[in-house]
Design a protein around this motif. Structure first.
Motif, PDB file in Angstrom:
ATOM      1  N   PHE A 204       0.824  -1.205   0.000  1.00  0.00           N
ATOM      2  CA  PHE A 204       0.000   0.000   0.000  1.00  0.00           C
ATOM      3  C   PHE A 204       0.861   1.259   0.000  1.00  0.00           C
ATOM      4  O   PHE A 204       1.916   1.301   0.640  1.00  0.00           O
ATOM      5  CB  PHE A 204      -0.890   0.027   1.251  1.00  0.00           C
ATOM      6  CG  PHE A 204      -1.798  -1.161   1.366  1.00  0.00           C
ATOM      7  CD1 PHE A 204      -3.065  -1.130   0.834  1.00  0.00           C
ATOM      8  CD2 PHE A 204      -1.365  -2.323   1.987  1.00  0.00           C
ATOM      9  CE1 PHE A 204      -3.899  -2.233   0.918  1.00  0.00           C
ATOM     10  CE2 PHE A 204      -2.184  -3.434   2.083  1.00  0.00           C
ATOM     11  CZ  PHE A 204      -3.455  -3.392   1.540  1.00  0.00           C
ATOM     12  N   PRO A 205       0.403   2.318  -0.701  1.00  0.00           N
ATOM     13  CA  PRO A 205       1.110   3.607  -0.619  1.00  0.00           C
ATOM     14  C   PRO A 205       0.958   4.210   0.766  1.00  0.00           C
ATOM     15  O   PRO A 205       0.094   3.800   1.557  1.00  0.00           O
ATOM     16  CB  PRO A 205       0.407   4.452  -1.684  1.00  0.00           C
ATOM     17  CG  PRO A 205      -0.961   3.860  -1.792  1.00  0.00           C
ATOM     18  CD  PRO A 205      -0.788   2.380  -1.562  1.00  0.00           C
ATOM     19  N   LEU A 206       1.803   5.210   1.071  1.00  0.00           N
ATOM     20  CA  LEU A 206       1.801   5.803   2.403  1.00  0.00           C
ATOM     21  C   LEU A 206       0.501   6.549   2.708  1.00  0.00           C
ATOM     22  O   LEU A 206       0.195   6.781   3.876  1.00  0.00           O
ATOM     23  CB  LEU A 206       2.987   6.754   2.566  1.00  0.00           C
ATOM     24  CG  LEU A 206       4.383   6.145   2.410  1.00  0.00           C
ATOM     25  CD1 LEU A 206       5.442   7.168   2.785  1.00  0.00           C
ATOM     26  CD2 LEU A 206       4.545   4.886   3.258  1.00  0.00           C
ATOM     27  N   ASP A 207      -0.251   6.925   1.675  1.00  0.00           N
ATOM     28  CA  ASP A 207      -1.492   7.657   1.919  1.00  0.00           C
ATOM     29  C   ASP A 207      -2.727   6.758   1.847  1.00  0.00           C
ATOM     30  O   ASP A 207      -3.857   7.247   1.760  1.00  0.00           O
ATOM     31  CB  ASP A 207      -1.630   8.832   0.943  1.00  0.00           C
ATOM     32  CG  ASP A 207      -1.652   8.383  -0.518  1.00  0.00           C
ATOM     33  OD1 ASP A 207      -1.417   7.186  -0.787  1.00  0.00           O
ATOM     34  OD2 ASP A 207      -1.896   9.237  -1.401  1.00  0.00           O
ATOM     35  N   ALA A 228       0.748  -6.487  10.023  1.00  0.00           N
ATOM     36  CA  ALA A 228       0.640  -5.139   9.474  1.00  0.00           C
ATOM     37  C   ALA A 228       2.004  -4.458   9.498  1.00  0.00           C
ATOM     38  O   ALA A 228       2.520  -4.112  10.555  1.00  0.00           O
ATOM     39  CB  ALA A 228      -0.369  -4.329  10.273  1.00  0.00           C
ATOM     40  N   VAL A 229       2.585  -4.280   8.315  1.00  0.00           N
ATOM     41  CA  VAL A 229       3.864  -3.573   8.152  1.00  0.00           C
ATOM     42  C   VAL A 229       3.531  -2.253   7.447  1.00  0.00           C
ATOM     43  O   VAL A 229       4.023  -1.950   6.378  1.00  0.00           O
ATOM     44  CB  VAL A 229       4.862  -4.420   7.329  1.00  0.00           C
ATOM     45  CG1 VAL A 229       6.254  -3.800   7.344  1.00  0.00           C
ATOM     46  CG2 VAL A 229       4.932  -5.850   7.860  1.00  0.00           C
ATOM     47  N   LEU A 230       2.649  -1.485   8.069  1.00  0.00           N
ATOM     48  CA  LEU A 230       2.056  -0.309   7.444  1.00  0.00           C
ATOM     49  C   LEU A 230       2.731   0.973   7.936  1.00  0.00           C
ATOM     50  O   LEU A 230       3.113   1.078   9.099  1.00  0.00           O
ATOM     51  CB  LEU A 230       0.562  -0.258   7.738  1.00  0.00           C
ATOM     52  CG  LEU A 230      -0.253  -1.424   7.155  1.00  0.00           C
ATOM     53  CD1 LEU A 230      -1.667  -1.415   7.707  1.00  0.00           C
ATOM     54  CD2 LEU A 230      -0.271  -1.364   5.631  1.00  0.00           C
ATOM     55  N   THR A 235      -2.981   4.845   8.000  1.00  0.00           N
ATOM     56  CA  THR A 235      -3.135   3.420   8.305  1.00  0.00           C
ATOM     57  C   THR A 235      -3.982   3.156   9.542  1.00  0.00           C
ATOM     58  O   THR A 235      -4.373   2.015   9.769  1.00  0.00           O
ATOM     59  CB  THR A 235      -1.760   2.739   8.469  1.00  0.00           C
ATOM     60  OG1 THR A 235      -1.055   3.370   9.537  1.00  0.00           O
ATOM     61  CG2 THR A 235      -0.955   2.850   7.192  1.00  0.00           C
ATOM     62  N   ILE A 236      -4.289   4.189  10.329  1.00  0.00           N
ATOM     63  CA  ILE A 236      -5.241   3.965  11.416  1.00  0.00           C
ATOM     64  C   ILE A 236      -6.573   3.491  10.848  1.00  0.00           C
ATOM     65  O   ILE A 236      -7.343   2.812  11.535  1.00  0.00           O
ATOM     66  CB  ILE A 236      -5.445   5.220  12.286  1.00  0.00           C
ATOM     67  CG1 ILE A 236      -6.010   6.381  11.472  1.00  0.00           C
ATOM     68  CG2 ILE A 236      -4.173   5.610  13.001  1.00  0.00           C
ATOM     69  CD1 ILE A 236      -6.443   7.565  12.313  1.00  0.00           C
ATOM     70  N   GLY A 260       3.608   3.311  17.139  1.00  0.00           N
ATOM     71  CA  GLY A 260       4.744   4.214  17.005  1.00  0.00           C
ATOM     72  C   GLY A 260       4.365   5.642  16.708  1.00  0.00           C
ATOM     73  O   GLY A 260       5.149   6.559  16.959  1.00  0.00           O
ATOM     74  N   ASN A 261       3.163   5.865  16.183  1.00  0.00           N
ATOM     75  CA  ASN A 261       2.711   7.217  15.877  1.00  0.00           C
ATOM     76  C   ASN A 261       1.453   7.598  16.658  1.00  0.00           C
ATOM     77  O   ASN A 261       0.708   8.494  16.259  1.00  0.00           O
ATOM     78  CB  ASN A 261       2.446   7.358  14.377  1.00  0.00           C
ATOM     79  CG  ASN A 261       3.714   7.297  13.571  1.00  0.00           C
ATOM     80  OD1 ASN A 261       4.749   7.805  13.997  1.00  0.00           O
ATOM     81  ND2 ASN A 261       3.659   6.663  12.415  1.00  0.00           N
ATOM     82  N   GLY A 262       1.216   6.915  17.763  1.00  0.00           N
ATOM     83  CA  GLY A 262       0.096   7.276  18.618  1.00  0.00           C
ATOM     84  C   GLY A 262      -1.261   6.840  18.113  1.00  0.00           C
ATOM     85  O   GLY A 262      -2.286   7.397  18.525  1.00  0.00           O
ATOM     86  N   GLU A 263      -1.297   5.820  17.264  1.00  0.00           N
ATOM     87  CA  GLU A 263      -2.584   5.352  16.747  1.00  0.00           C
ATOM     88  C   GLU A 263      -3.546   4.967  17.868  1.00  0.00           C
ATOM     89  O   GLU A 263      -4.759   5.159  17.762  1.00  0.00           O
ATOM     90  CB  GLU A 263      -2.390   4.138  15.830  1.00  0.00           C
ATOM     91  CG  GLU A 263      -1.584   4.408  14.579  1.00  0.00           C
ATOM     92  CD  GLU A 263      -0.119   4.081  14.737  1.00  0.00           C
ATOM     93  OE1 GLU A 263       0.518   3.723  13.740  1.00  0.00           O
ATOM     94  OE2 GLU A 263       0.398   4.187  15.874  1.00  0.00           O
ATOM     95  N   GLN A 264      -2.996   4.425  18.954  1.00  0.00           N
ATOM     96  CA  GLN A 264      -3.828   3.957  20.063  1.00  0.00           C
ATOM     97  C   GLN A 264      -4.544   5.099  20.774  1.00  0.00           C
ATOM     98  O   GLN A 264      -5.511   4.866  21.513  1.00  0.00           O
ATOM     99  CB  GLN A 264      -2.985   3.144  21.049  1.00  0.00           C
ATOM    100  CG  GLN A 264      -2.007   3.953  21.897  1.00  0.00           C
ATOM    101  CD  GLN A 264      -0.715   4.285  21.162  1.00  0.00           C
ATOM    102  OE1 GLN A 264      -0.646   4.253  19.937  1.00  0.00           O
ATOM    103  NE2 GLN A 264       0.312   4.598  21.923  1.00  0.00           N
ATOM    104  N   LEU A 265      -4.092   6.342  20.561  1.00  0.00           N
ATOM    105  CA  LEU A 265      -4.770   7.490  21.154  1.00  0.00           C
ATOM    106  C   LEU A 265      -6.042   7.845  20.404  1.00  0.00           C
ATOM    107  O   LEU A 265      -6.953   8.464  20.956  1.00  0.00           O
ATOM    108  CB  LEU A 265      -3.841   8.710  21.163  1.00  0.00           C
ATOM    109  CG  LEU A 265      -2.526   8.565  21.932  1.00  0.00           C
ATOM    110  CD1 LEU A 265      -1.726   9.845  21.845  1.00  0.00           C
ATOM    111  CD2 LEU A 265      -2.793   8.190  23.386  1.00  0.00           C
TER     112      LEU A 265
END
Length: 411
Positions: A204-207, A228-230, A235-236, A260-265
């Motif tokens: 998948f692309p980054l967007d 998931a290697v997203l 990706t959220i 790693g980017n705060g998705e869980q928030l």
């Protein structure tokens, strides 16, 4: 800069904004009696959700160094460049850092693609480079140090855990560039080694933000779990759509990037509970260095700062490793620092002991396997002092100091 839920959603929604390049933000050191360190991070354009915490921890590390007297009797001054999530900016600013600002070292690049733009520029202009990001492994270059993890340190353990807990059939979703593509190959290898199989792989692309077609494919393939290697704020959407399809709790999830980017928030515990990860660092690690670090960091940046994971911690560790090399060398001269680091320098960090592997210029690190529950990671197993075994298989800078390439490791 504190990144709360609202800010995260705003940056995630803007993942495709890199096409519009604003005037660059550059803060250049002015004093001649300082040691200049360049930070090349994406502070806009979509990947800022990763870049801003990395810059914060880098600046925090420099602040610690300066508060302790600096290096060689001088203060360290950070020259900051916003690479704007745009490939052309990495090369432009790497050249500016080396030739105009004449920095002693560059820390930066988030994606592997950006690293491969920066690396040859700094090789050419003989400027030391630290790539402070977990990646797919294989870079062999005496001018670069990689203080974060590779698949041989984390992905092998994550796959083995998921095979045992969830089952033998896995479906891989990965970012469509060298990190995602090569890591997907490692997933296939480690699954096979553990008696499992990959029943599907998609890139998948980054967007990417619409995963509905992929979720239908997953339902048809009936895997026991998804890897998931997203990469990218969008990706959220996968985790939310996966849970909305009723697959949470039925199909397991492991990830090399989640949290790693705060998705869980942004996501609810229902959408994240049970996701397995394996990192060199997460805030829930228990040791005196981590307690001290978190206390000081939160006093500076606020108690509600987004939970830190391996990306920003790698920047923090990378700066302190470079500083240890400068102290041992008694100089900021590039080759003197390289030779000092090649003695196998080790430092105690919030993640545990970090040791430079002289053969590969990667690091020997502790790694931690965890599961998310109630919005946070709970460590289930730790693995002390893991070597970068994948990169060791292809890189020997002692025997071949003139290597300047990234090897695609056969898996």
């Amino acid at each position: 800069m504190t990144i709360d839920r609202r800010t995260f959603l705003k940056t995630a929604a803007g993942i495709g904004a890199a096409a519009a390049l604003p005037m660059p933000f550059v803060r250049t050191a002015g004093a001649a009696d300082t040691i200049k360190l360049a930070a090349l991070y994406d502070l806009s354009g979509g990947l800022e959700v990763s870049g801003k915490p990395m810059l914060d921890t880098l600046n925090y590390a420099v602040g610690e160094i300066n508060a302790a007297g600096g290096l060689l009797g001088k203060q360290v001054e950070v020259v900051t460049y916003d690479t704007q999530s745009a490939m052309q900016m990495y090369g432009q600013y790497a050249q500016q850092a080396a030739l105009k600002d004449r920095v002693a070292v560059v820390h930066g690049g988030i994606t592997s693609a950006s690293r491969e733009v920066i690396r040859p520029v700094l090789d050419k202009y003989k400027t030391l480079y630290f790539y402070d990001t977990p990646y797919e492994g294989g870079v062999c270059d005496r001018n670069i140090f990689c203080p974060s993890t590779t698949p041989g340190q984390t992905v092998d353990k994550l796959v083995a855990y998921a095979l045992k807990k969830f089952g033998k059939k896995v479906y891989t979703l990965a970012a469509n560039y060298n990190y995602g593509q090569i890591t997907a190959d490692w997933v296939k290898k480690y699954a096979k080694d553990g008696g499992g199989e990959v029943v599907g792989t998609e890139f998948f692309p980054l967007d990417a933000a619409d995963f509905s077609a992929t979720i239908s494919k997953i339902q048809a393939a009936k895997p026991d779990w998804v890897m998931a290697v997203l990469v990218g704020g969008g990706t959220i959407s996968f985790y939310r759509q996966f849970a909305a399809a009723g697959l949470g709790g039925k199909i397991g999830v492991a990830s090399t990037t989640f949290g790693g980017n705060g998705e869980q928030l942004v996501l609810s515990p229902k959408e994240t509970d049970g996701i397995a990860v394996c990192y060199n660092y997460m805030e829930t690690i228990q040791n005196p260095e981590n307690a001290k670090f978190l206390d000081g960091f939160h006093k500076k940046f606020g108690a509600k700062y987004t939970p830190l994971y391996e990306l920003p911690m790698s920047s923090y560790q990378g700066v302190h490793l470079w500083a240890a090399g400068v102290r041992k060398a008694g100089s900021t001269d590039r080759m003197a620092v390289i030779k000092a680091l090649e003695t196998g320098i080790a430092i105690d960090m919030p993640s545990g002991k970090v040791t430079v592997d002289p053969t590969t210029h990667h690091c020997i690190l502790n790694v931690y396997l965890a599961e998310f529950h109630d919005g946070g990671p709970k460590v289930v197993q730790d693995f002390p002092q893991q070597k970068p075994t994948d990169t060791e298989a292809v890189c020997n800078l002692k025997d071949h100091p003139n290597d300047r390439k990234q090897y695609v490791i056969k898996v």
